[in-house]
Design an enzyme around this catalytic site. Structure first.
Site: not given
Ligand code: NAD
Length: 483
Positions: A255, A289
């Site tokens: 997501e 999101c």
């Molecule tokens: P992010 O991708 O930086 O981090 C999300 C999670 O992934 C964190 O727990 C982080 O520690 C982990 N992570 C980071 N690098 C990783 C890797 N290489 N392997 C595995 N895990 C890793 O995202 P964010 O900044 O926390 O969130 C914002 C983003 O999330 C925005 O783009 C937003 O649109 C999206 N989002 C999407 C939805 C949806 O349902 N589509 C919902 C909420 C947020």
């Protein structure tokens, strides 16, 4: 309710000491990292930093718990999931305060998010994945079963710490999987609180909660005994997870982010609809999101709508989570503030007109003013990229086809919306938007029985609904020759 913003004299802060949950036990470890209050930029708590050994222990516990949990009848698992919901509901005010403080949103929103997450889990519990008999003749019997995958790793973002965790706990457990939950490093506390409650309800190992940095996410994604990763976060991380999961061919739900367009129809009623349109872009400070991230406005409404939106924005109060009447908080973290600032500066450098800029509290917190742009070139980064913050471009269009083409000119495909008085006309435009969710006169709108997910680079698979439950299962065919 535990509301604390400063470090007390004894140095022990309110939420210090929240422990990870591994194999039904709290695990206290020495390594920890700071958790910042986005309203002050200061640490207000700490969280444990899991090691690879902690992860291995959690995976072993989840694997050991899996056979019995998967064999349990759906109704028994459902009863425990509902018991968990009741236990969380009993602490919803307290957990909501924690959500509010760590995510940087007003207290009422933190409590609302917690109760909203429970509404979803209870709704998921009313759904059921059933086996289906495809053929039952004299000489053959064929049944399709939906069987749990095994150990699921859930990795979440920071914008809705309670909701996103509950969205994964409910479906994973209902379908008979065991779970390792890893929240975002900047909002680890809510998940630890949920884990503490869950540990007293579910058999040991069924749910494990680990906190740590991005490395922990990478270890989970590469782990050869985790069968699926359910991920919510950015597009870039989604791609990294997909690559990292390839060697073990994990099942994935991704997501990801979006750059949702909203198209305003010429019959849009500024008097009755503008307020809702504003909040479609600014709820949770734009850190949603699926929310309006750029808006296409017909030229004949452009002046009037811009001035109405500025008037609405002028009444919005921004401040810390525990101050009354605050509607918007700071951004959740420094990196996100930097991204929004960069996109705003880029728009200004390209000649965009910031026709409204709100007030922010005098504070070292991660505040960014509500900023409304007009006359923004389509190439500006705030139009092309996801801002995930309180700055929005209102773009003028002259004919609807032009608006639809520009709305679809993106690699994202999470959601989109169309706004107008004539619902049929708005719907006819909405179905031409290339996105996983198209909304009319709202943005977003979700429900436990409604599948939700992005297309193109906004994701893979769906959450919610029977389809969302199905993503936590393998399809197994039982095919019997009778004669
Ligand atoms: P992010 O991708 O930086 O981090 C999300 C999670 O992934 C964190 O727990 C982080 O520690 C982990 N992570 C980071 N690098 C990783 C890797 N290489 N392997 C595995 N895990 C890793 O995202 P964010 O900044 O926390 O969130 C914002 C983003 O999330 C925005 O783009 C937003 O649109 C999206 N989002 C999407 C939805 C949806 O349902 N589509 C919902 C909420 C947020």
């Amino acid at each position: 309710m535990n509301i604390q913003t400063t470090v007390p004299e004894n140095g022990q802060r309110a939420h210090d000491g929240l422990a990870m949950v591994i194999g039904g036990k709290l695990r206290q470890i020495n390594n920890s990292f700071d958790v910042l209050d986005p309203a002050t930029g200061q640490a207000f708590a700490s969280a444990p930093e899991a090691s690879q050994q902690d992860l291995d222990d959690a995976v072993a516990a989840a694997e050991a718990a899996f056979p019995a949990w998967a064999a349990m009848p759906w109704s028994d698992r459902r009863a425990l999931v509902l018991k968990f919901c009741d236990a969380v509901a009993a602490e919803a005010d307290d957990i909501g305060a924690l959500v509010a403080q760590e995510a940087g949103k007003p207290l009422a929103k933190g409590i609302g998010e917690t109760n909203g997450g429970l509404f979803f889990v209870r709704g998921f519990a009313n759904l059921e994945l059933k086996s289906e008999v495809l053929r039952d003749t004299d000489n053959q019997y064929v049944r399709v079963e939906k069987r749990p995958i095994g150990v699921v790793g859930a990795i979440t973002a920071w914008n809705y710490p309670a909701l996103l965790a509950l969205w994964k706990i409910g479906p994973a457990l209902l379908t008979g999987n065991t779970l390792i939950l890893k929240p975002a490093p900047s909002t680890p506390l809510t998940a630890l609180r949920l884990g503490k409650i869950a540990k007293n309800i579910f058999p040991a190992g069924v749910i494990n909660v680990l906190t740590g940095g991005d490395d922990l996410g990478r270890w989970m994604t590469a782990h050869d005994r985790i069968g699926k990763i359910a991920f919510t976060g950015s597009v870039d991380t989604g791609k990294a997870i997909m690559a990292n999961a390839a060697p073990t061919l994990k099942r994935l739900t991704l997501e990801l982010g979006g750059n949702d367009a909203a198209i305003i129809m010429p019959d849009f009623d500024i008097n009755t609809q503008a307020e809702e349109l504003f909040w479609a872009g600014f709820a949770n400070n734009g850190q949603v999101c699926a929310c309006m991230k750029r808006a296409y406005v017909p030229s004949e409404l452009y002046e009037a709508l811009c001035s109405r939106l500025a008037a609405i924005a002028a009444n919005v109060k921004m401040g810390p989570w525990n101050e009354p009447d605050v509607e918007l908080g700071p951004l959740q973290n420094r990196q996100q503030l930097d991204i929004v600032t960069e996109l705003v500066e880029d728009a200004i450098s390209r000649g965009a007109n910031a026709f409204f800029k709100g007030d922010v509290p005098q504070s070292p917190g991660f505040y960014h003013p509500v900023t409304l742009f007009r006359d923004v070139p389509d190439e500006a980064r705030i139009v092309r990229e996801e801002q995930f913050g309180p700055a929005l471009a209102f773009l003028k269009y002259h004919d609807l086809q032009d608006a639809i083409t520009r709305a679809n000119d993106t690699l994202y495909g999470l959601a989109g919306s169309v706004w107008g008085r004539n619902i049929d006309a708005a719907t006819a435009v909405a179905v031409r938007l290339q996105a996983g969710n198209v909304f009319v006169n709202q943005h977003p709108s979700m429900g436990p029985e409604i599948p939700y997910g992005g297309i193109r680079q906004s994701g893979l698979g769906v959450e919610c609904g029977v389809q969302g439950l199905s993503e936590y299962t393998n399809t197994v065919v039982v095919n019997i020759k009778k004669d």
